[in-house]
Design an enzyme around this catalytic site. Structure first.
Site, mmCIF file in Angstrom:
data_model
loop_
_atom_site.group_PDB
_atom_site.id
_atom_site.type_symbol
_atom_site.label_atom_id
_atom_site.label_comp_id
_atom_site.label_asym_id
_atom_site.label_seq_id
_atom_site.Cartn_x
_atom_site.Cartn_y
_atom_site.Cartn_z
ATOM 1 N N SER A 685 0.557 -18.205 31.207
ATOM 2 C CA SER A 685 1.501 -18.693 30.507
ATOM 3 C C SER A 685 2.030 -20.319 30.297
ATOM 4 O O SER A 685 2.802 -20.767 29.787
ATOM 5 C CB SER A 685 3.048 -17.882 31.062
ATOM 6 O OG SER A 685 3.340 -18.368 32.272
ATOM 7 N N LYS A 728 12.889 -16.598 32.769
ATOM 8 C CA LYS A 728 12.654 -17.947 32.573
ATOM 9 C C LYS A 728 13.864 -18.824 31.940
ATOM 10 O O LYS A 728 14.068 -19.943 32.304
ATOM 11 C CB LYS A 728 11.433 -17.869 31.509
ATOM 12 C CG LYS A 728 10.325 -17.631 32.536
ATOM 13 C CD LYS A 728 8.999 -17.681 31.467
ATOM 14 C CE LYS A 728 7.703 -17.325 32.466
ATOM 15 N NZ LYS A 728 6.534 -16.945 31.525
#
Ligand SMILES: Nc1ncnc2c1ncn2[C@@H]1O[C@H](COP(=O)(O)OP(=O)(O)OP(=O)(O)O)[C@@H](O)[C@H]1O
Ligand SMILES: [Mg+2]
Length: 779
Positions: A685, A728
């Site tokens: 990611s 996140k």
């Protein structure tokens, strides 16, 4: 002592009629009765009777007599024997004779003949035994001693035997007397007869006596042992019978345990086949001796089977408002799972035997999975037990041991049910993802049976040997991640995710639950403590860094216990201030992560997702003179290294767009580092972040420090979706980032998080250029 050598050979003719003797060797001085049937021998006896001394020769036969009439050849006879005189003769009806003979002296045979229907032998006298004085007295003493010992034991010899011997003094007579009482084989007796030294002769007799003595000792010992063991069991039996009788008299007669098991069995609600099987085991117990190992094993088994809750169930509290109250009282939020439980109760109200759910709660540590299981049981009014599978590697923990093992036990589910005493408890299967596998089998395969509503109706435990119905139980499994749970196991459960708590949620949980709980546990229920939101915020930010609230709970308890101490010592409740927190809990453990406010070249912020929630990762890139190498450091995993290479290739292939000269890739090295260098990192990611850092370093354009980003990058520059969006975003918010770049394809993940998104600017991107145009500032 001198042996009398009267002229024993006087009057012994050279030729003598022979009487073969079977099973006996006649010694001089011995008087022996003999039965003779053979006409040839009888003829010889008649001839001898006509002579003055009535002498005949007695020769022992080497062959054993098989019958009264067995015939013997001359070759079967020993060649030395004893001359004897016939003392008496009696005729018996069928032609035979009985004679009484007395031994005289020893002779050896020169020749034998069977002429004239007579068995005769030519003989020469053997000199009588030489007698040397030496040692005879000692030997006689030894012999007397051993005879006495034998008589006292009452073994081998008659009791008055030793009395007679004791009175005798003449060595020869003693020897003769013992000889006539010894039980010797023919060979041994013949060997004795042939000895020509008196001393050796006595010695040989002594050896025989002591051998016989040893044998009789041994026989005695064996007999005693047998008798002792027999006495012991007889005694036990006798005492037991008495005990029974005494108990009966006292009216305390305990009913036969076997009968008890039988009556218990009739009361249990189990299938007919199972009953038959248990009954078979009861019958076996009846047949085994009560003290044996096997009986103990059987008794334990029957004890276990008869105390299981066959068909016993608690009645559910089917009140929706009551359930909702209890669930809310224990846990904040968790709406999805609370709804699921209320659904279940509703089904139960309409359909008594509605199916029981098998749920799997997964999420980071400390998010209340285990404790929720307990509170579900409470809301339904059911029993509950916990089976922790963390580190379990042995299949027998789940399915039980076979009863053939010593110390065999049922598996954990059966054990738990036995304790819960109800067959419809809530079973909390903890740490399902941490189940192990080794040579003792695969416990997760065994779990398939437990967690399958079709199969667990007849769950088979090896120890029980009969099926038990688990289908009424509510199973709640907990796990931290789904990756290590096998596909078929996942397939059997309804999966419900519990994600990390947001800052606001943590404050709510602390205010509504954790503080009350801590106050109760530290004796502060009566006191009013000023746990303001600011204090809790400080606890969350400065003292914990976690996805759940376990650490927060611990720190609140610690604070409460310090307050209790202050009250006990000073008699007053302390005011909570920043100082007091530092004094009670030590210096702040985590300084505000904060963010670099300066735009820098080659440094870009990535959003990462770990087991303790979201985090900011700084990706650093620098160029330096070299040969076009790419260096990667910071404990990057294989996937992360590959995504760095992909980013590098993308940058190289689009160099012109960004006005990068080709020599930058041949005359310079590029180094990418991801602090903190000691913590392993992995995953794809950070792809877009690495590309941003690389281009910033190569073009010397600074990166906008107010931006954070996440997204996997492919070689065409497309940005692909990633996991952990909520965590996140939380991390970005916590660190004060205003602009967050996220993959367009993750857009659906933020549905329902409107509150969380306040004050943060999400930018959904599809291509690397969408990011780069934003964050790369002019040089
Ligand atoms: N939503 C919540 N409301 C109230 N208390 C909570 C909540 N979530 C967690 N807790 C509390 O946090 C503590 C830890 O929870 P629990 O042990 O159930 O975590 P868990 O999810 O099972 O963690 P792990 O994965 O490490 O086993 C418990 O005391 C629990 O009461
Ligand atoms: Mg747990």
């Amino acid at each position: 002592m001198k042996r009398v050598t009267k002229s024993v050979h006087e009057g012994i003719p050279n030729t003598l009629p022979v009487i073969p003797t079977m099973d006996v060797v006649v010694f001089p001085n011995m008087i022996v009765p003999l039965l003779v049937l053979d006409t040839k021998i009888i003829r010889g006896i008649n001839q001898a009777l006509e002579t003055e001394h009535k002498h005949i020769l007695l020769l022992a036969s080497k062959k054993q007599a098989t019958s009264l009439h067995s015939t013997i050849g001359t070759k079967d006879l020993y060649t030395s024997g004893t001359v004897a005189s016939i003392m008496r003769l009696i005729k018996i009806p069928d032609g035979g004779v009985k004679i009484l003979v007395q031994g005289h002296s020893k002779v050896s045979v020169q020749a034998m003949s069977t002429e004239n229907d007579l068995l005769t032998a030519q003989v020469t006298p053997i000199k009588p035994m030489t007698v040397s004085n030496a040692d005879i007295a000692t030997q006689i003493k030894n012999i007397k001693h051993i005879v006495e010992k034998m008589s006292l034991n009452g073994k081998g010899l008659s009791p008055d035997f030793h009395a007679i011997i004791a009175k005798m003094h003449d060595a020869e007579k003693i020897a003769d007397f013992i000889l006539s009482h010894l039980n010797l084989s023919v060979e041994k007796a013949q060997a004795l007869l042939e000895i020509d030294n008196f001393c050796d002769f006595l010695n040989e007799i002594y050896m025989h006596l002591s051998k016989e003595c040893d044998i009789s000792d041994m026989q005695e010992r064996i007999k005693n042992q047998a008798r002792d063991s027999m006495n012991q069991s007889q005694k036990e039996f006798y005492l037991r019978e008495q005990l029974k009788a005494i108990k009966k008299e006292l009216g305390e007669e305990d009913h036969d345990e076997v009968e008890q098991f039988r009556t218990k069995l009739t009361e249990l609600a189990m299938s007919a086949e199972s009953k038959a099987e248990v009954l078979r085991q009861i019958n076996r117990l009846e047949k085994t001796s009560p003290d044996s190992m096997e009986a103990t094993v059987l008794r334990n088994y029957l004890e276990c089977v008869t105390t299981l809750p066959w068909g016993k169930e608690t009645t559910d509290n089917l009140d929706l408002t009551h359930a909702r109250e209890i669930l809310d009282a224990d846990h904040y939020g968790m709406d999805e799972i609370k709804e699921r439980i209320l659904d279940f109760i509703s089904i139960k109200i309409l359909k008594k035997d509605g199916y029981a759910p098998i749920l799997c709660l997964y999420g980071p540590p400390g998010t209340g999975k285990t404790s929720l299981g307990v509170s579900i049981a409470r809301s339904l009014g059911r029993e509950h037990f916990r089976v922790s599978l963390g580190g379990v590697k042995d299949e027998a923990e789940i399915r039980g041991h076979r009863r053939t093992y010593v110390g065999a036990m049922p598996g954990r589910f059966i054990q738990g049910l036995r304790k819960a005493q109800s067959h419809n408890p809530v079973i909390i299967i903890d740490e399902l993802d941490k189940i192990g596998v080794d040579f003792r089998g695969d416990p997760s395969a065994a779990m398939l049976e437990v967690l399958d509503s079709q199969q667990n109706k007849t769950f088979h435990d090896n120890y029980l040997g009969i099926p038990f119905d688990l289908s009424k139980c509510i199973f709640i499994a907990t796990a931290n991640s789904l990756e290590t749970i096998s596909e078929p196991l996942r397939d059997r459960m309804e999966i419900i995710e519990l994600s990390s708590y947001t800052f606001e949620e943590k404050i709510q949980i602390a205010q509504r639950h954790l503080i009350h709980k801590a106050q109760r546990e530290t004796g502060l229920s009566e006191y009013d403590l000023q746990f303001t939101d600011d204090i809790i915020m400080s606890l969350i930010n400065d003292y914990t860094r976690e996805a759940g609230v376990r650490e927060l709970e611990r720190i609140i308890k610690k604070l409460c216990s310090k307050v209790t101490r202050a009250i006990v010592q000073n008699g007053q409740v302390p005011q909570f201030t920043a100082n007091i927190l530092e004094r009670y809990l030590g210096p702040r453990r985590f300084s505000q992560e904060g963010r670099d406010k300066n735009n820098q070249i080659g440094i870009c912020n990535a959003l990462a997702w770990t087991s303790v929630g979201g985090q900011i990762l700084k990706i650093e890139a620098v160029v330096m003179p070299g040969k076009g190498k790419l260096l990667l450091t910071g404990q990057l995993g294989a996937v992360m290294r590959e995504s760095a290479q992909a980013a590098m290739s993308y940058a190289r292939s689009h160099a012109q767009e960004f006005s990068i000269e080709q020599k930058m890739f041949t005359n310079y090295d590029l180094h990418i580092h991801v602090p903190a260098g000691g913590i392993p990192k992995d995953g794809p990611s950070a792809g877009i972040t690495m590309l941003t850092s690389i281009l910033s370093a190569l073009t010397q354009r600074p990166v906008n420090a107010n931006c954070a980003m996440t997204g996997e990058l492919n070689l065409r520059g497309n940005i692909m979706p990633i996991g952990g969006i909520k965590e996140k975003i939380l991390a970005a918010k916590r660190n004060g980032f205003q602009n967050v770049f996220l993959p367009e394809k993750n857009k659906h993940d933020v549905a329902g998080l409107e509150k969380l998104l306040e004050g943060i600017n999400l930018i959904w991107v599809e291509h690397a250029n969408d990011v780069l145009n934003h964050v790369l500032l002019p040089a």
